[in-house]
Write an enzyme that holds these catalytic residues in place. Structure first.
Site, PDB file in Angstrom:
ATOM      1  N   ASP B  51     -37.052  24.029  -5.571  1.00 43.00           N
ATOM      2  CA  ASP B  51     -37.979  23.843  -4.511  1.00 43.00           C
ATOM      3  C   ASP B  51     -37.349  22.923  -3.223  1.00 43.00           C
ATOM      4  O   ASP B  51     -36.400  22.200  -3.763  1.00 43.00           O
ATOM      5  CB  ASP B  51     -39.201  23.331  -4.979  1.00 43.00           C
ATOM      6  CG  ASP B  51     -39.982  24.280  -5.411  1.00 43.00           C
ATOM      7  OD1 ASP B  51     -39.759  25.422  -5.127  1.00 43.00           O
ATOM      8  OD2 ASP B  51     -41.069  24.154  -6.120  1.00 43.00           O
ATOM      9  N   TYR B 112     -34.092  19.535 -17.312  1.00 41.29           N
ATOM     10  CA  TYR B 112     -34.778  18.618 -16.126  1.00 41.29           C
ATOM     11  C   TYR B 112     -34.966  17.306 -16.340  1.00 41.29           C
ATOM     12  O   TYR B 112     -35.506  16.755 -17.746  1.00 41.29           O
ATOM     13  CB  TYR B 112     -36.079  19.422 -15.593  1.00 41.29           C
ATOM     14  CG  TYR B 112     -35.789  20.792 -14.765  1.00 41.29           C
ATOM     15  CD1 TYR B 112     -35.509  20.575 -13.382  1.00 41.29           C
ATOM     16  CD2 TYR B 112     -35.704  21.697 -15.434  1.00 41.29           C
ATOM     17  CE1 TYR B 112     -35.339  21.808 -12.837  1.00 41.29           C
ATOM     18  CE2 TYR B 112     -35.707  22.881 -14.814  1.00 41.29           C
ATOM     19  CZ  TYR B 112     -35.314  22.972 -13.422  1.00 41.29           C
ATOM     20  OH  TYR B 112     -35.332  24.235 -12.835  1.00 41.29           O
TER      21      TYR B 112
END
Lengths: 246, 246
Positions: B51, B112
């Site tokens: 994103d 992540y």
């Protein structure tokens, strides 16, 4: 009212700490924020004059506001000032300062860190925040040289030529080189530092690693008091004022 | 010739990875650099669609150049491309990719990291690189909740409402929360992630810390498959794609 401010900044956008005509400096940016809150420009004295592009994690500055200024408790000052500061500059803490305290003259110990990204390829998270040096550094050899800086010496060889400071004797308490992966860190602590001193020390350690100087030769370089005998001035982007003790 | 590129970027300036009309994206910026070197725009397939504002330390992208393109050895490609890339985006490595390899479908494990600056005052070195959350976090409590994510589940409750992905079953291999001073890190590893999944997991862990949810309630939230039962979507600035394994 006198406040001792603890300030952190990413130095990339600033022409150093001290106000200079027509330049964006840390001092000017802070004074603008002070004016926005207290309604006037009040004197702000820093603990040192960091160069253009140099960073600080723990810069100290003394703010003296006048009698007529709004009375703001020290603990509320950081958040109040930060609303008027850009995101690369932050007041981390504030405390009342005693009468007679001086943020530069009263320093007992100052610590710098210099970061070298010892890699062939640059890292976007360290752009402007570490010196990219592609040839493998020998930190063991650098450490042997670093130990030679410790002590009280005339550091004339380690300051910009033409510096007009009379007393060039400083005491280095500690100097050591460590590595974590590709990141080599040089930490130096002392009672004070000449103009460009840390950056020239780092440049000299890099030249020691490269074999241009023996670690033991640091003694002779110091004794010579000649700038030309020391190494190059490592770039500003790797340097952090890390801690200031009073 | 097919190259697997390892790319790192500070996501602040980018509208995510994927090309979007009229926006600066990582893919577009990379393709411009590829064109500067190879003389043409060649297909570049990324390992995921990060994103806007999300960072990557180890993003993988497959570059397929045509027969007529200059032949550049993989080991020379990072430096060649980096001369044409801005400082917040860097190709860290390149290697030849096998025929049939797909950078998204062939992922075995993705990791992540989400960084939370758990402090009252912001840090200029973490501006846009960590989520500033001022209320003290209870990482022990968050960890008890984090362990509940581990396993193979339908993660419908942890994806943006209206997502049209049919199969929402993913396997989380590991999820843990650690603290170093003011910096709280949430690490998540899995075989794949739904849109916004990590950010919603982190928002949920923060709500667990705040007492809005019991750590054990994560099981029910997962089972409900309802987005409204999970926590808020933590902001993009704290998220790093940390490692991709094939």
């Amino acid at each position: 009212m006198r406040y001792l401010l603890t300030v952190a900044y990413d130095g990339r956008a600033y022409h150093g700490y001290q106000v200079q005509k027509g330049q964006i400096t840390v001092q000017k940016t802070l004074q603008d924020a002070v004016e926005a809150i207290f309604g006037d420009r009040y004197p702000l004295v820093g603990c040192s004059r960091t160069d253009s592009g140099v960073h600080a994690r723990d810069f100290k500055a003394l703010l003296t506001v006048g009698e007529g200024a709004p009375r703001i408790p020290a603990e509320q000052l950081p958040r109040a000032l930060n609303t008027h500061l850009p995101e690369d500059l932050s007041v981390r803490a504030a405390e009342p300062a005693a009468e007679g305290f001086h943020p530069r003259y009263d320093v007992r110990r100052k610590e710098y860190e210099y970061l070298i990204l010892n890699a062939k390829v640059r890292d976007p998270f360290l752009a402007g925040r570490a010196y990219l040096y592609p040839i493998p550094l020998d930190e063991e050899r650098m450490n042997r040289a670093a130990a030679r800086f410790v002590g009280t010496h005339d550091f004339s060889a380690f300051t910009a030529a033409g510096s007009d400071v009379a007393d060039r004797v400083r005491t280095v308490f500690d100097c050591r080189v460590t590595r974590e992966g590709e990141l080599v860190s040089v930490r130096v602590a002392g009672n004070g530092f000449l103009y460009n001193m840390v950056r020239i020390m780092v440049g000299t350690l890099i030249e020691v690693s490269a074999g241009r100087l023996a670690p033991e030769a640091i003694d002779d370089v110091i004794a010579s008091r000649e700038r030309s005998r020391a190494g190059f001035t490592a770039p500003a982007c790797g340097l952090y004022l890390d801690r200031v003790l009073y």
